[in-house]
Design a protein around this motif. Sequence first.
Motif, PDB file in Angstrom:
ATOM      1  N   MET A   1       0.868  -1.282  -0.068  1.00 30.94           N
ATOM      2  CA  MET A   1       0.073   0.082   0.013  1.00 30.94           C
ATOM      3  C   MET A   1       0.833   1.296  -0.046  1.00 30.94           C
ATOM      4  N   PHE A   2       2.263   1.022   0.367  1.00 28.51           N
ATOM      5  CA  PHE A   2       2.937   2.296   0.453  1.00 28.51           C
ATOM      6  C   PHE A   2       3.763   2.597  -1.016  1.00 28.51           C
ATOM      7  N   ILE A   3       3.224   1.841  -1.989  1.00 26.57           N
ATOM      8  CA  ILE A   3       3.791   1.988  -3.370  1.00 26.57           C
ATOM      9  C   ILE A   3       3.426   3.412  -4.092  1.00 26.57           C
ATOM     10  N   ASP A   4       2.130   3.711  -3.821  1.00 27.21           N
ATOM     11  CA  ASP A   4       1.387   4.788  -4.406  1.00 27.21           C
ATOM     12  C   ASP A   4       0.996   5.968  -3.299  1.00 27.21           C
ATOM     13  N   ILE A   5       1.183   7.117  -3.536  1.00 28.18           N
ATOM     14  CA  ILE A   5       0.819   7.920  -2.615  1.00 28.18           C
ATOM     15  C   ILE A   5      -0.789   7.946  -1.923  1.00 28.18           C
TER      16      ILE A   5
ATOM     17  N   LEU B   1      -6.287   4.331   7.948  1.00 22.03           N
ATOM     18  CA  LEU B   1      -6.363   2.974   8.516  1.00 22.03           C
ATOM     19  C   LEU B   1      -5.656   3.086   9.931  1.00 22.03           C
ATOM     20  N   PHE B   2      -4.681   3.592   9.905  1.00 26.55           N
ATOM     21  CA  PHE B   2      -3.966   3.437  11.027  1.00 26.55           C
ATOM     22  C   PHE B   2      -4.802   4.491  12.198  1.00 26.55           C
ATOM     23  N   LEU B   3      -5.468   5.607  11.787  1.00 26.33           N
ATOM     24  CA  LEU B   3      -6.250   6.398  12.732  1.00 26.33           C
ATOM     25  C   LEU B   3      -7.210   5.489  13.205  1.00 26.33           C
ATOM     26  N   ILE B   4      -7.932   4.835  12.437  1.00 23.02           N
ATOM     27  CA  ILE B   4      -8.987   3.894  12.988  1.00 23.02           C
ATOM     28  C   ILE B   4      -8.571   2.682  13.591  1.00 23.02           C
ATOM     29  N   GLY B   5      -7.241   2.494  13.788  1.00 24.45           N
ATOM     30  CA  GLY B   5      -6.827   1.335  14.594  1.00 24.45           C
ATOM     31  C   GLY B   5      -6.512   0.098  13.563  1.00 24.45           C
ATOM     32  N   ASP B   6      -6.547   0.153  12.368  1.00 25.46           N
ATOM     33  CA  ASP B   6      -6.250  -1.055  11.393  1.00 25.46           C
ATOM     34  C   ASP B   6      -4.880  -0.971  10.959  1.00 25.46           C
ATOM     35  N   SER B   7      -4.005  -1.931  11.361  1.00 25.33           N
ATOM     36  CA  SER B   7      -2.663  -1.837  11.057  1.00 25.33           C
ATOM     37  C   SER B   7      -2.416  -2.724   9.980  1.00 25.33           C
ATOM     38  N   SER B   8      -3.429  -3.456   9.326  1.00 27.56           N
ATOM     39  CA  SER B   8      -2.980  -4.339   8.259  1.00 27.56           C
ATOM     40  C   SER B   8      -2.059  -4.006   7.245  1.00 27.56           C
ATOM     41  N   ALA B   9      -1.983  -2.615   6.844  1.00 26.84           N
ATOM     42  CA  ALA B   9      -1.160  -2.370   5.904  1.00 26.84           C
ATOM     43  C   ALA B   9       0.305  -2.578   6.129  1.00 26.84           C
ATOM     44  N   LEU B  10       0.801  -2.880   7.097  1.00 25.97           N
ATOM     45  CA  LEU B  10       2.192  -3.448   7.652  1.00 25.97           C
ATOM     46  C   LEU B  10       2.450  -5.067   7.828  1.00 25.97           C
ATOM     47  N   SER B  11       1.320  -5.897   7.346  1.00 25.97           N
ATOM     48  CA  SER B  11       1.116  -7.190   7.785  1.00 25.97           C
ATOM     49  C   SER B  11       2.212  -7.978   6.939  1.00 25.97           C
ATOM     50  N   ASN B  12       2.731  -7.298   5.823  1.00 23.63           N
ATOM     51  CA  ASN B  12       3.809  -7.739   5.027  1.00 23.63           C
ATOM     52  C   ASN B  12       5.204  -7.998   5.679  1.00 23.63           C
ATOM     53  N   TRP B  13       5.584  -7.091   6.716  1.00 25.70           N
ATOM     54  CA  TRP B  13       6.681  -7.103   7.494  1.00 25.70           C
ATOM     55  C   TRP B  13       6.502  -7.500   9.006  1.00 25.70           C
ATOM     56  N   PRO B  14       7.079  -8.791   9.080  1.00 25.45           N
ATOM     57  CA  PRO B  14       6.683  -9.291  10.560  1.00 25.45           C
ATOM     58  C   PRO B  14       7.689  -8.274  11.647  1.00 25.45           C
ATOM     59  N   TYR B  15       6.726  -7.917  13.014  1.00 24.11           N
ATOM     60  CA  TYR B  15       7.383  -6.998  13.610  1.00 24.11           C
ATOM     61  C   TYR B  15       8.602  -7.942  14.455  1.00 24.11           C
ATOM     62  N   ALA B  16       8.951  -9.042  14.673  1.00 24.01           N
ATOM     63  CA  ALA B  16       9.917  -9.750  15.358  1.00 24.01           C
ATOM     64  C   ALA B  16      11.368  -9.234  14.427  1.00 24.01           C
ATOM     65  N   ASP B  17      11.176  -9.049  13.144  1.00 26.88           N
ATOM     66  CA  ASP B  17      12.410  -8.975  12.296  1.00 26.88           C
ATOM     67  C   ASP B  17      12.358  -7.559  11.947  1.00 26.88           C
ATOM     68  N   ASN B  18      11.396  -6.816  12.171  1.00 21.87           N
ATOM     69  CA  ASN B  18      11.655  -5.157  12.082  1.00 21.87           C
ATOM     70  C   ASN B  18      11.132  -4.505  13.289  1.00 21.87           C
ATOM     71  N   PRO B  19      11.992  -4.504  14.231  1.00 25.02           N
ATOM     72  CA  PRO B  19      11.502  -3.566  15.539  1.00 25.02           C
ATOM     73  C   PRO B  19      11.187  -2.053  15.358  1.00 25.02           C
ATOM     74  N   SER B  20      11.827  -1.569  14.223  1.00 24.33           N
ATOM     75  CA  SER B  20      11.554  -0.271  13.805  1.00 24.33           C
ATOM     76  C   SER B  20      10.293   0.007  13.412  1.00 24.33           C
ATOM     77  N   ILE B  21       9.648  -0.887  12.984  1.00 25.52           N
ATOM     78  CA  ILE B  21       8.148  -0.884  12.362  1.00 25.52           C
ATOM     79  C   ILE B  21       7.192  -0.639  13.642  1.00 25.52           C
ATOM     80  N   ALA B  22       7.754  -1.516  14.711  1.00 27.59           N
ATOM     81  CA  ALA B  22       6.919  -1.532  15.838  1.00 27.59           C
ATOM     82  C   ALA B  22       6.924  -0.398  16.591  1.00 27.59           C
ATOM     83  N   ILE B  23       8.418   0.498  16.636  1.00 29.62           N
ATOM     84  CA  ILE B  23       8.509   1.597  17.387  1.00 29.62           C
ATOM     85  C   ILE B  23       7.811   2.612  16.520  1.00 29.62           C
TER      86      ILE B  23
END
Length: 233
Positions: A1-5, A14-36
Motif C-alpha cells: 500500500m505504500f507504493i502509491d501516494i 487506516l492507522f487512525l482507526i486502528g487498522d494496521s493491516s497495511a504493515l502485515s507484510n513485515w513481521p514485527y519480530a524481524d523489523n522492530p523499527s516498524i513497531a516503534i
Amino acid sequence: MFIDIKTSLFAIYLFLIGDSSALSNWPYADNPSIAILIILFSLLIVVYLMNLLIGLLNNAIEKDNNRASYLVQKAEILAEIELFYLLPLQRRWKTWFPKVMYYYVDVDKTRIEIKRLIREGEWNTKEFTEMRENLFKILSIIEHNPIDNEVILEKLSELEKLEKSYHEKLEKLDKLEKLDNLEKLEKSYCEKVDKLEKLDKSYDEKFDKLEKLDKLDKLDTKLDKLLEEMQAK
C-alpha cells in the motif's frame, strides 16, 4: 500500500482507526523499527494531536458562548419576528415599539461613558438636543456648549477632580476620627494607670499599718507574759 501516494494516505487513515493491516507484510519480530514507528504514530497523532484539536475546539466554543453572542442572536431573532411575523398594525403599537426608552444608569458611569464617546469622536451633537441638555443638567454641567466637545470634556474633568478631592477629604476625616479615638483611648489608659498607682500606694500603706499592728500585738503579748511572770514571783 505504500507504493502509491494515494494508497499510503489510505493506509495512514487506516492507522487512525486502528487498522494496521497495511504493515502485515513485515513481521514485527524481524523489523522492530516498524513497531516503534507504530507506537510513536499512535502517541503523537492519535493521542496528542487529536486531544489538541479537541482542546482548540473547546476554546473556540467557549469564546463564542458568551453573553454578547447570546444577545446578538436574540436581537437577530427579534428582528426576524418583527419583519416577517408581525402585522403592520402591530408594528405601529407604541407599547411594543416606543420612540424613546428610559432606563436607570449610574451617574459616574454615565460621565465616564460620555467622556469616552467625546474623546473617540462618537458623540453626536445634532440629535436629541433637549434630551442631551437635560442629561447635562442632571450631571451638574450647567453651562455648556452642545456643539463644543472640549467644553464638555473640561466640565467632566472638573467634576472628576471635585469628586477625587471629596473622597480625599473623606479619607482625611476618617483618619482624624481615628486619631481622636486613639487620643481618647490613650487618655483613658493614662487615667486607669494613675488609679492603679494610687491603689497600689494605698495598698502599700495599709500593708505597712498591718505590719505595725502585728508588731504591736506581739509586744502586747510579751508584756502580758512579763506581767504574769512578775506577779508569779
